[in-house]
Design a protein around this motif. Structure first.
Motif, PDB file in Angstrom:
ATOM      1  N   UNK A 108     -48.506   0.622  -3.652  1.00 35.08           N
ATOM      2  CA  UNK A 108     -48.646  -0.003  -2.501  1.00 35.08           C
ATOM      3  C   UNK A 108     -48.736  -1.662  -2.694  1.00 35.08           C
ATOM      4  N   UNK A 109     -49.107  -2.093  -3.644  1.00 31.59           N
ATOM      5  CA  UNK A 109     -49.188  -3.728  -3.938  1.00 31.59           C
ATOM      6  C   UNK A 109     -48.539  -4.236  -5.040  1.00 31.59           C
ATOM      7  N   UNK A 138     -42.163   7.083 -16.515  1.00 24.26           N
ATOM      8  CA  UNK A 138     -42.825   8.721 -16.364  1.00 24.26           C
ATOM      9  C   UNK A 138     -44.435   8.669 -15.950  1.00 24.26           C
ATOM     10  N   UNK A 139     -45.201   7.806 -16.352  1.00 24.91           N
ATOM     11  CA  UNK A 139     -46.374   7.855 -16.133  1.00 24.91           C
ATOM     12  C   UNK A 139     -47.186   7.301 -14.860  1.00 24.91           C
ATOM     13  N   UNK A 140     -46.180   6.745 -14.350  1.00 22.66           N
ATOM     14  CA  UNK A 140     -46.554   5.920 -13.002  1.00 22.66           C
ATOM     15  C   UNK A 140     -47.186   6.748 -11.864  1.00 22.66           C
ATOM     16  N   UNK A 141     -47.848   6.726 -11.057  1.00 19.54           N
ATOM     17  CA  UNK A 141     -48.609   7.210  -9.929  1.00 19.54           C
ATOM     18  C   UNK A 141     -48.925   6.615  -8.708  1.00 19.54           C
ATOM     19  N   UNK A 142     -48.770   7.229  -7.486  1.00 23.75           N
ATOM     20  CA  UNK A 142     -48.937   6.380  -6.564  1.00 23.75           C
ATOM     21  C   UNK A 142     -47.907   5.671  -5.980  1.00 23.75           C
ATOM     22  N   UNK A 143     -46.717   6.231  -6.266  1.00 19.96           N
ATOM     23  CA  UNK A 143     -45.309   5.352  -5.964  1.00 19.96           C
ATOM     24  C   UNK A 143     -45.048   5.560  -4.518  1.00 19.96           C
ATOM     25  N   UNK A 144     -44.694   4.411  -3.969  1.00 21.77           N
ATOM     26  CA  UNK A 144     -44.349   4.282  -2.383  1.00 21.77           C
ATOM     27  C   UNK A 144     -42.707   4.258  -2.191  1.00 21.77           C
ATOM     28  N   UNK A 145     -42.160   3.670  -3.050  1.00 21.34           N
ATOM     29  CA  UNK A 145     -40.609   3.707  -3.171  1.00 21.34           C
ATOM     30  C   UNK A 145     -39.969   3.513  -4.636  1.00 21.34           C
ATOM     31  N   UNK A 146     -38.929   4.092  -4.661  1.00 22.16           N
ATOM     32  CA  UNK A 146     -38.107   3.820  -5.888  1.00 22.16           C
ATOM     33  C   UNK A 146     -36.767   3.114  -5.421  1.00 22.16           C
TER      34      UNK A 146
END
Length: 256
Positions: A108-109, A138-146
């Motif tokens: 988000x930010x 791979x461990x990232x969470x809460x992704x909004x955009x790639x």
């Protein structure tokens, strides 16, 4: 009172002129007259704020990551749409991703950069965000955009087409310049603006939109928007009118 939403890269921020003094003056006049101005961009919040602070651009709202996040003038979150869990693992296993030069993961930010190759290109992009490893990605969470960056327009178009075919009905794939952006299904700049209008109770106010690339088409089509002279022919054919700049659009509608 009217609302104006401008794309940033290629529209308000142009390679040869950057953000011009004339456009900034027009934005100031627009807001002084009691109207609202904001940016609708494919950039995540941290990247658009870098440019906003660099040019001292006033704003009343921000539509970021192609409509996946919506902020008010105090950067309060009005809406956000998270990607499916662990999408990064599936995406990075796709063959067309091997040809991109780097991947940006947006929450988000915040934003994180995973370099695939060509460090020189990454440095020249002036991306002031932390770099991460594949395991960290791979461990990232809460992704909004790639976001995927390709070396030229031809590879960008090919990657977008391949990803659209692979993720049809489950993700939204858009492109601008040499970037391919992946957001949740049904999310685009038009839906972001609709959520803004609803959350702020601005549905009764006229909305002007202006952009120059394919990821701007949803908002140009939905709100009968505008474009600039440097835009591609497809965008010009869709827009109601073509202007030399964002400032010219604002001044033209200042008293009309």
């Amino acid at each position: 009172m009217k609302i104006a939403a401008s794309d940033f890269d290629g529209t308000l921020y142009r390679k040869n002129q950057k953000v011009t003094t004339d456009d900034l003056t027009a934005i100031a006049q627009w807001r002084t007259a009691g109207n609202l101005f904001g940016i609708a961009t494919g950039r995540g919040l941290i990247l658009i704020l870098q440019r906003i602070r660099e040019y001292n651009i006033p704003f009343d709202f921000l539509i970021c990551t192609n409509g996946a996040t919506v902020f008010d003038d105090k950067l309060n979150i009005l809406a956000s749409h998270v990607l499916p869990a662990q999408i990064q693992q599936d995406l990075l296993s796709q063959k067309m991703v091997e040809h991109c030069q780097y991947v940006i993961f947006f929450t988000t930010k915040k934003a994180y950069l995973y370099p695939i190759y060509n460090e020189i290109c990454i440095d020249s992009a002036n991306l002031n965000i932390p770099k991460i490893t594949l395991q960290e990605a791979f461990r990232l969470s809460g992704l909004i955009q790639i976001t995927l960056f390709y070396p030229d327009a031809e590879e960008t178009a090919a990657a977008q087409a391949a990803l659209q075919n692979h993720y049809s009905g489950s993700l939204y794939i858009s492109s601008n310049q040499c970037f391919v952006d992946i957001t949740a299904c049904g999310v685009d700049k038009a839906t972001g603006l609709q959520e803004l209008l609803k959350e702020q109770h601005w549905n009764h106010m006229p909305l002007l939109t202006i952009g120059d690339d394919k990821n701007d088409l949803p908002m140009i089509e939905r709100f009968q928007g505008y474009t600039i002279e440097s835009a591609a022919d497809l965008i010009k054919k869709t827009a109601v009118k073509v202007y030399p700049s964002v400032g010219d659009l604002l001044l033209d509608h200042l008293t009309s």
